[in-house]
Design a protein around this motif. Sequence first.
Motif, PDB file in Angstrom:
ATOM      1  N   PRO A 171       0.796  -1.221   0.000  1.00  0.00           N
ATOM      2  CA  PRO A 171       0.000   0.000   0.000  1.00  0.00           C
ATOM      3  C   PRO A 171       0.835   1.281   0.000  1.00  0.00           C
ATOM      4  CG  PRO A 171      -0.838  -1.545   1.631  1.00  0.00           C
ATOM      5  CD  PRO A 171       0.462  -2.090   1.122  1.00  0.00           C
ATOM      6  N   ILE A 172       2.006   1.249   0.621  1.00  0.00           N
ATOM      7  CA  ILE A 172       2.858   2.443   0.672  1.00  0.00           C
ATOM      8  C   ILE A 172       3.312   2.841  -0.731  1.00  0.00           C
ATOM      9  CG2 ILE A 172       5.052   3.377   1.520  1.00  0.00           C
ATOM     10  CD1 ILE A 172       4.577   1.552   4.023  1.00  0.00           C
ATOM     11  N   SER A 173       3.702   1.848  -1.541  1.00  0.00           N
ATOM     12  CA  SER A 173       4.118   2.110  -2.922  1.00  0.00           C
ATOM     13  C   SER A 173       2.935   2.119  -3.889  1.00  0.00           C
ATOM     14  CB  SER A 173       5.113   1.044  -3.396  1.00  0.00           C
ATOM     15  OG  SER A 173       6.221   0.994  -2.550  1.00  0.00           O
ATOM     16  N   GLU A 174       1.737   1.878  -3.355  1.00  0.00           N
ATOM     17  CA  GLU A 174       0.512   1.793  -4.151  1.00  0.00           C
ATOM     18  C   GLU A 174       0.599   0.710  -5.228  1.00  0.00           C
ATOM     19  OE1 GLU A 174      -0.912   5.602  -5.484  1.00  0.00           O
ATOM     20  OE2 GLU A 174      -0.738   6.453  -3.476  1.00  0.00           O
ATOM     21  N   VAL A 175       1.108  -0.463  -4.818  1.00  0.00           N
ATOM     22  CA  VAL A 175       1.180  -1.621  -5.706  1.00  0.00           C
ATOM     23  C   VAL A 175       0.153  -2.639  -5.220  1.00  0.00           C
ATOM     24  CG1 VAL A 175       2.633  -3.511  -6.535  1.00  0.00           C
ATOM     25  CG2 VAL A 175       3.623  -1.238  -6.210  1.00  0.00           C
ATOM     26  N   PHE A 176      -0.802  -2.974  -6.110  1.00  0.00           N
ATOM     27  CA  PHE A 176      -1.860  -3.917  -5.783  1.00  0.00           C
ATOM     28  C   PHE A 176      -1.988  -4.919  -6.928  1.00  0.00           C
ATOM     29  CE2 PHE A 176      -2.772   0.115  -3.688  1.00  0.00           C
ATOM     30  CZ  PHE A 176      -2.918  -0.280  -2.369  1.00  0.00           C
ATOM     31  N   PRO A 177      -1.176  -5.989  -6.918  1.00  0.00           N
ATOM     32  CA  PRO A 177      -1.234  -6.965  -8.017  1.00  0.00           C
ATOM     33  C   PRO A 177      -2.557  -7.728  -8.022  1.00  0.00           C
ATOM     34  CG  PRO A 177       0.136  -7.785  -6.242  1.00  0.00           C
ATOM     35  CD  PRO A 177      -0.231  -6.371  -5.885  1.00  0.00           C
ATOM     36  N   ASP A 178      -2.913  -8.281  -9.178  1.00  0.00           N
ATOM     37  CA  ASP A 178      -4.131  -9.088  -9.291  1.00  0.00           C
ATOM     38  C   ASP A 178      -4.037 -10.331  -8.421  1.00  0.00           C
ATOM     39  OD1 ASP A 178      -5.411  -7.458 -11.348  1.00  0.00           O
ATOM     40  OD2 ASP A 178      -3.833  -8.212 -12.673  1.00  0.00           O
ATOM     41  N   VAL A 179      -2.857 -10.936  -8.359  1.00  0.00           N
ATOM     42  CA  VAL A 179      -2.617 -12.110  -7.512  1.00  0.00           C
ATOM     43  C   VAL A 179      -1.494 -11.750  -6.546  1.00  0.00           C
ATOM     44  CG1 VAL A 179      -1.910 -14.534  -7.462  1.00  0.00           C
ATOM     45  CG2 VAL A 179      -3.378 -13.710  -9.303  1.00  0.00           C
ATOM     46  N   ASP A 180      -1.854 -11.655  -5.256  1.00  0.00           N
ATOM     47  CA  ASP A 180      -0.919 -11.252  -4.210  1.00  0.00           C
ATOM     48  C   ASP A 180      -0.312 -12.496  -3.551  1.00  0.00           C
ATOM     49  OD1 ASP A 180       0.457  -9.994  -2.157  1.00  0.00           O
ATOM     50  OD2 ASP A 180      -1.344  -9.404  -1.059  1.00  0.00           O
ATOM     51  N   LEU A 181       1.004 -12.631  -3.637  1.00  0.00           N
ATOM     52  CA  LEU A 181       1.690 -13.801  -3.078  1.00  0.00           C
ATOM     53  C   LEU A 181       2.224 -13.572  -1.661  1.00  0.00           C
ATOM     54  CD1 LEU A 181       3.639 -14.979  -6.259  1.00  0.00           C
ATOM     55  CD2 LEU A 181       1.445 -15.789  -5.378  1.00  0.00           C
ATOM     56  N   THR A 182       1.871 -12.455  -1.053  1.00  0.00           N
ATOM     57  CA  THR A 182       2.333 -12.154   0.303  1.00  0.00           C
ATOM     58  C   THR A 182       1.926 -13.243   1.288  1.00  0.00           C
ATOM     59  OG1 THR A 182       2.132  -9.789  -0.176  1.00  0.00           O
ATOM     60  CG2 THR A 182       2.346 -10.416   2.137  1.00  0.00           C
ATOM     61  N   GLY A 183       0.695 -13.709   1.198  1.00  0.00           N
ATOM     62  CA  GLY A 183       0.179 -14.718   2.120  1.00  0.00           C
ATOM     63  C   GLY A 183       0.865 -16.067   2.012  1.00  0.00           C
ATOM     64  N   LEU A 184       1.575 -16.302   0.919  1.00  0.00           N
ATOM     65  CA  LEU A 184       2.302 -17.567   0.742  1.00  0.00           C
ATOM     66  C   LEU A 184       3.789 -17.405   1.073  1.00  0.00           C
ATOM     67  CD1 LEU A 184       0.694 -18.851  -2.591  1.00  0.00           C
ATOM     68  CD2 LEU A 184       0.248 -19.644  -0.270  1.00  0.00           C
ATOM     69  N   GLY A 185       4.118 -16.331   1.799  1.00  0.00           N
ATOM     70  CA  GLY A 185       5.517 -16.084   2.152  1.00  0.00           C
ATOM     71  C   GLY A 185       6.279 -15.390   1.042  1.00  0.00           C
ATOM     72  N   GLY A 186       5.574 -14.661   0.219  1.00  0.00           N
ATOM     73  CA  GLY A 186       6.199 -13.990  -0.919  1.00  0.00           C
ATOM     74  C   GLY A 186       7.358 -13.074  -0.567  1.00  0.00           C
ATOM     75  N   MET A 187       7.220 -12.319   0.518  1.00  0.00           N
ATOM     76  CA  MET A 187       8.290 -11.395   0.896  1.00  0.00           C
ATOM     77  C   MET A 187       9.549 -12.159   1.282  1.00  0.00           C
ATOM     78  SD  MET A 187       8.056  -8.275   3.557  1.00  0.00           S
ATOM     79  CE  MET A 187       9.199  -6.933   3.443  1.00  0.00           C
ATOM     80  N   GLU A 188       9.374 -13.193   2.119  1.00  0.00           N
ATOM     81  CA  GLU A 188      10.520 -13.980   2.587  1.00  0.00           C
ATOM     82  C   GLU A 188      11.167 -14.784   1.458  1.00  0.00           C
ATOM     83  OE1 GLU A 188       7.365 -14.256   3.884  1.00  0.00           O
ATOM     84  OE2 GLU A 188       7.674 -13.013   5.657  1.00  0.00           O
ATOM     85  N   LYS A 189      10.368 -15.121   0.436  1.00  0.00           N
ATOM     86  CA  LYS A 189      10.878 -15.957  -0.654  1.00  0.00           C
ATOM     87  C   LYS A 189      11.304 -15.158  -1.879  1.00  0.00           C
ATOM     88  CE  LYS A 189       8.520 -20.023   0.974  1.00  0.00           C
ATOM     89  NZ  LYS A 189       7.488 -21.014   0.780  1.00  0.00           N
ATOM     90  N   GLY A 190      11.387 -13.840  -1.733  1.00  0.00           N
ATOM     91  CA  GLY A 190      11.962 -13.020  -2.792  1.00  0.00           C
ATOM     92  C   GLY A 190      11.041 -12.659  -3.941  1.00  0.00           C
TER      93      GLY A 190
END
Length: 145
Positions: A67-86
């Motif tokens: 939200p800070i960068s105003e990026v809202f992808p159609d499929v958000d991988l954050t919930g699957l550990g996207g940040m930690e997995k690069g």
Amino acid sequence: MKCKECQMENIEGALFCEECGAKLEEKQELIETAGAAAGAELVLASPDGSTLEIPSKEEVMIGREDPISEVFPDVDLTGLGGMEKGVSRKHAVIHREGADYTVEDMGSTNGTFVNKKRIQPHAPQTIKPGDEVRFGKLALSVKAA
């Protein structure tokens, strides 16, 4: 197409009866069936069993919401550990043309892989059910819906 109210035969594709003005239900059923077919046709499955339906549209952005960068992808991988997995915020795009799908890396930091082979940024690669697609270190299986 026959009107259920007055039995008049109407031209194919008509929404309302020319004689009595009644709504032609057969056409409505056709529209609803077409709408159901427009749902997800491709699914990405993670090793833990969770699934992500890929919307049936021409381009679907894959990445992480920020939200800070105003990026809202159609499929958000954050919930699957996207940040930690690069997974990058705007990591890849899945393109749909008819029944065919491709994945395109958008210049992500940690790359996109199809069947363990890194794909070049901005060079769409065909994907199909049974393939493994990896966004950074997050591996997902491609399945038909």
